[in-house]
Design an enzyme around this catalytic site. Structure first.
Site, PDB file in Angstrom:
ATOM      1  N   ARG A  26      -0.037 -12.724  10.216  1.00  0.00           N
ATOM      2  CA  ARG A  26      -1.294 -12.373  10.876  1.00  0.00           C
ATOM      3  C   ARG A  26      -2.458 -12.867  10.024  1.00  0.00           C
ATOM      4  O   ARG A  26      -2.445 -12.754   8.793  1.00  0.00           O
ATOM      5  CB  ARG A  26      -1.421 -10.855  11.056  1.00  0.00           C
ATOM      6  CG  ARG A  26      -0.574 -10.265  12.174  1.00  0.00           C
ATOM      7  CD  ARG A  26      -1.044 -10.718  13.568  1.00  0.00           C
ATOM      8  NE  ARG A  26      -0.252 -10.147  14.651  1.00  0.00           N
ATOM      9  CZ  ARG A  26       0.812 -10.725  15.199  1.00  0.00           C
ATOM     10  NH1 ARG A  26       1.218 -11.901  14.763  1.00  0.00           N
ATOM     11  NH2 ARG A  26       1.447 -10.150  16.196  1.00  0.00           N
ATOM     12  N   GLU A  66      -8.607 -15.021  17.092  1.00  0.00           N
ATOM     13  CA  GLU A  66      -7.918 -16.077  17.857  1.00  0.00           C
ATOM     14  C   GLU A  66      -8.299 -16.032  19.328  1.00  0.00           C
ATOM     15  O   GLU A  66      -8.193 -14.970  19.933  1.00  0.00           O
ATOM     16  CB  GLU A  66      -6.393 -15.899  17.706  1.00  0.00           C
ATOM     17  CG  GLU A  66      -5.934 -16.062  16.258  1.00  0.00           C
ATOM     18  CD  GLU A  66      -4.471 -15.698  16.045  1.00  0.00           C
ATOM     19  OE1 GLU A  66      -3.885 -15.022  16.919  1.00  0.00           O
ATOM     20  OE2 GLU A  66      -3.915 -16.064  15.005  1.00  0.00           O
ATOM     21  N   HIS A  95      -1.215 -20.470  16.556  1.00  0.00           N
ATOM     22  CA  HIS A  95      -0.389 -19.275  16.802  1.00  0.00           C
ATOM     23  C   HIS A  95       0.689 -19.544  17.858  1.00  0.00           C
ATOM     24  O   HIS A  95       0.822 -18.784  18.823  1.00  0.00           O
ATOM     25  CB  HIS A  95      -1.259 -18.073  17.214  1.00  0.00           C
ATOM     26  CG  HIS A  95      -0.543 -16.753  17.011  1.00  0.00           C
ATOM     27  ND1 HIS A  95      -1.197 -15.584  16.747  1.00  0.00           N
ATOM     28  CD2 HIS A  95       0.784 -16.428  17.047  1.00  0.00           C
ATOM     29  CE1 HIS A  95      -0.318 -14.597  16.632  1.00  0.00           C
ATOM     30  NE2 HIS A  95       0.900 -15.088  16.817  1.00  0.00           N
TER      31      HIS A  95
HETATM   32  N1  LIG Z   1       3.210 -16.508  14.361  1.00  0.00           N
HETATM   33  C1  LIG Z   1       4.024 -15.993  15.251  1.00  0.00           C
HETATM   34  O1  LIG Z   1       4.251 -16.616  16.294  1.00  0.00           O
HETATM   35  C2  LIG Z   1       4.690 -14.676  14.988  1.00  0.00           C
HETATM   36  C3  LIG Z   1       4.208 -13.793  14.049  1.00  0.00           C
HETATM   37  N2  LIG Z   1       4.865 -12.625  13.782  1.00  0.00           N
HETATM   38  C4  LIG Z   1       4.341 -11.764  12.711  1.00  0.00           C
HETATM   39  O2  LIG Z   1       5.310 -11.753  11.669  1.00  0.00           O
HETATM   40  C5  LIG Z   1       5.455 -10.426  11.196  1.00  0.00           C
HETATM   41  C6  LIG Z   1       6.857 -10.252  10.624  1.00  0.00           C
HETATM   42  O3  LIG Z   1       7.813 -10.394  11.666  1.00  0.00           O
HETATM   43  P1  LIG Z   1       9.326  -9.914  11.490  1.00  0.00           P
HETATM   44  O4  LIG Z   1       9.919 -10.469  10.260  1.00  0.00           O
HETATM   45  O5  LIG Z   1      10.003 -10.182  12.783  1.00  0.00           O
HETATM   46  O6  LIG Z   1       9.098  -8.337  11.305  1.00  0.00           O
HETATM   47  P2  LIG Z   1      10.056  -7.247  10.657  1.00  0.00           P
HETATM   48  O7  LIG Z   1       9.547  -5.942  11.141  1.00  0.00           O
HETATM   49  O8  LIG Z   1      11.486  -7.613  10.884  1.00  0.00           O
HETATM   50  O9  LIG Z   1       9.767  -7.375   9.089  1.00  0.00           O
HETATM   51  C7  LIG Z   1       8.582  -6.944   8.481  1.00  0.00           C
HETATM   52  C8  LIG Z   1       8.834  -6.795   6.993  1.00  0.00           C
HETATM   53  O10 LIG Z   1       7.600  -6.487   6.338  1.00  0.00           O
HETATM   54  C9  LIG Z   1       7.839  -5.462   5.395  1.00  0.00           C
HETATM   55  N3  LIG Z   1       6.602  -4.745   5.077  1.00  0.00           N
HETATM   56  C10 LIG Z   1       5.955  -3.792   5.797  1.00  0.00           C
HETATM   57  N4  LIG Z   1       4.858  -3.371   5.147  1.00  0.00           N
HETATM   58  C11 LIG Z   1       4.808  -4.077   3.989  1.00  0.00           C
HETATM   59  C12 LIG Z   1       3.924  -4.082   2.893  1.00  0.00           C
HETATM   60  N5  LIG Z   1       2.877  -3.248   2.854  1.00  0.00           N
HETATM   61  N6  LIG Z   1       4.158  -4.943   1.868  1.00  0.00           N
HETATM   62  C13 LIG Z   1       5.233  -5.758   1.896  1.00  0.00           C
HETATM   63  N7  LIG Z   1       6.129  -5.788   2.911  1.00  0.00           N
HETATM   64  C14 LIG Z   1       5.914  -4.955   3.949  1.00  0.00           C
HETATM   65  C15 LIG Z   1       8.895  -4.583   6.064  1.00  0.00           C
HETATM   66  O11 LIG Z   1       9.542  -3.743   5.123  1.00  0.00           O
HETATM   67  C16 LIG Z   1       9.809  -5.654   6.625  1.00  0.00           C
HETATM   68  O12 LIG Z   1      10.702  -6.119   5.637  1.00  0.00           O
HETATM   69  C17 LIG Z   1       5.145  -9.544  12.417  1.00  0.00           C
HETATM   70  O13 LIG Z   1       4.657  -8.262  12.019  1.00  0.00           O
HETATM   71  C18 LIG Z   1       4.090 -10.330  13.141  1.00  0.00           C
HETATM   72  O14 LIG Z   1       2.815  -9.918  12.720  1.00  0.00           O
HETATM   73  C19 LIG Z   1       6.010 -12.280  14.437  1.00  0.00           C
HETATM   74  C20 LIG Z   1       6.524 -13.118  15.403  1.00  0.00           C
HETATM   75  C21 LIG Z   1       5.880 -14.349  15.795  1.00  0.00           C
HETATM   76  O1  LIG Z   2       5.513 -11.623  18.119  1.00  0.00           O
HETATM   77  C1  LIG Z   2       4.428 -11.666  17.503  1.00  0.00           C
HETATM   78  O2  LIG Z   2       4.078 -10.783  16.697  1.00  0.00           O
HETATM   79  C2  LIG Z   2       3.508 -12.788  17.732  1.00  0.00           C
HETATM   80  O3  LIG Z   2       2.560 -12.955  17.011  1.00  0.00           O
HETATM   81  C3  LIG Z   2       3.696 -13.659  18.901  1.00  0.00           C
HETATM   82  O4  LIG Z   2       2.791 -13.266  19.869  1.00  0.00           O
END
Ligand SMILES: NC(=O)C1=CN([C@@H]2O[C@H](COP(=O)(O)OP(=O)(O)OC[C@H]3O[C@@H](n4cnc5c(N)ncnc54)[C@H](O)[C@@H]3O)[C@@H](O)[C@H]2O)C=CC1
Ligand SMILES: O=C(O)C(=O)CO
Length: 318
Positions: free
Chosen positions: A238, A266, A285
């Site tokens: 993000r 965005e 994004h």
């Molecule tokens: N650019 C894109 O298209 C996308 C972006 N995202 C973003 O990526 C992020 C991560 O996605 P996933 O790995 O699927 O999520 P996830 O929920 O599987 O993993 C998140 C990780 O962050 C850790 N975490 C939480 N708070 C923290 C902190 N204060 N300090 C350090 N680590 C912390 C959690 O313990 C966990 O290991 C999402 O929250 C979303 O914002 C997700 C999907 C698509």
């Molecule tokens: O899955 C997410 O968190 C994304 O940013 C894609 O919209």
């Protein structure tokens, strides 16, 4: 249950190649491509079920929607919803985890390779005549870098970071991980470190945690100051994780490099400082947006709603 279902911003999930009629068994539904702040309350007034991808649902908006029972976030990141307010108002909220970690990690490494292997820059030079003008069979614009032996630092160790770890290890990279707590499934050869150590020792530092009050601006003047000269910061998580003026200043000074799929706002304002900084690659994004990942996202979103209707909890974040 016959729900009045409203999708506030469906276009990016389904620009036309998926099928919204999977919502039909749950009630009447309306899908809007996008919804401006001023249109939201009118469109959602009678809805008990709302889907949002990036349309903000703050406390005042939720309080003004008395029919609302369920919010399905069409994403993994839930930072657009005031979860505390939803909890208070008894509104269920779900997200969609794990629909496309392969797609996001693939894009993150596309950015890494953009900086280390310089395919686009060499292609541009070649078609501009630079190869034809060379005395040798090959040339390089500047130093090419091997990923093998470099250190990959991951913030968070969820679905996407785990895929990053697998790809990084396949490239021969050393792994450092920082997360809220030590993950049980840390690979044997990965080192769990503090956030400061991660910033100080990573050659490639990639952010994979949610945007929360604790993580906002974790990349700032102080943490940037810890980084090795020329280190690459990758942000597919993000935009709010980064203090953008501080990063822009470090880029202009040639201290670090950056690769981002997300910005603090965005679409970005034309004067976002990162749009005009050197040594950065930016995608709009769309790391998540392969067709396969979007289909999985929709499938899981529907399964979440089905679970809610059946009185079960699946992927609840409230
Ligand atoms: N650019 C894109 O298209 C996308 C972006 N995202 C973003 O990526 C992020 C991560 O996605 P996933 O790995 O699927 O999520 P996830 O929920 O599987 O993993 C998140 C990780 O962050 C850790 N975490 C939480 N708070 C923290 C902190 N204060 N300090 C350090 N680590 C912390 C959690 O313990 C966990 O290991 C999402 O929250 C979303 O914002 C997700 C999907 C698509
Ligand atoms: O899955 C997410 O968190 C994304 O940013 C894609 O919209």
């Amino acid at each position: 249950m016959m729900a009045n279902i409203c999708v506030l911003d469906g276009y990016t999930l389904n620009p036309g190649d998926l099928d919204w009629s999977v919502l039909a068994p749950f009630g009447d539904y309306e899908v809007y491509d996008r919804t401006a702040a001023g249109e939201l309350l009118t469109r959602a007034a009678a809805s008990s079920v709302l889907f949002t991808n990036k349309t903000p649902l703050d406390a005042a908006t939720l309080a003004a929607l008395p029919e609302l029972r369920y919010i399905g976030v069409l994403a993994t990141g839930t930072n657009v919803v005031d979860l505390e307010a939803a909890r208070r108002l008894g509104i269920a909220v779900t997200n969609v985890p794990g629909y496309g970690p392969d797609a996001v990690a693939q894009m993150a490494f596309a950015h890494v390779l953009h900086h280390t292997s310089r395919v686009a820059a060499h292609h541009q030079a070649v078609i501009s005549g630079a190869w034809s003008a060379q005395p040798d069979f090959c040339f390089t614009l500047d130093t090419l870098e091997s990923l093998s032996g470099k250190t990959l630092g991951l913030v968070g160790f969820g679905d996407i970071a785990k895929q990053m770890a697998r790809i990084g290890q396949a490239f021969g990279m050393q792994l450092l991980v920082h997360s809220r707590s030590r993950p049980k499934d840390l690979p044997a050869d990965a080192e769990f470190v503090s956030l400061d150590t991660l910033f100080a020792r990573s050659d490639v530092l990639s952010l994979h945690c949610p945007l929360t009050a604790q993580t906002r601006h974790m990349v700032n003047e102080t943490s940037l100051g810890l980084m090795k000269p020329g280190a690459l910061i990758v942000n597919t998580a993000r935009g709010g994780l980064v203090d953008e003026p501080a990063l822009a200043s470090a880029l202009h000074q040639g201290r670090v490099r950056a690769a981002v799929d997300v910005l603090s706002s965005e679409p970005p304002a034309a004067d976002n400082p990162l749009l005009h900084a050197p040594n950065i690659s930016i995608t709009p994004h769309n790391a998540w947006a392969t067709q396969k990942a979007r289909q999985r996202l929709l499938d899981i979103a529907i399964a979440n709603l089905a679970a809610f209707v059946a009185g079960e909890k699946q992927n609840r974040v409230d």
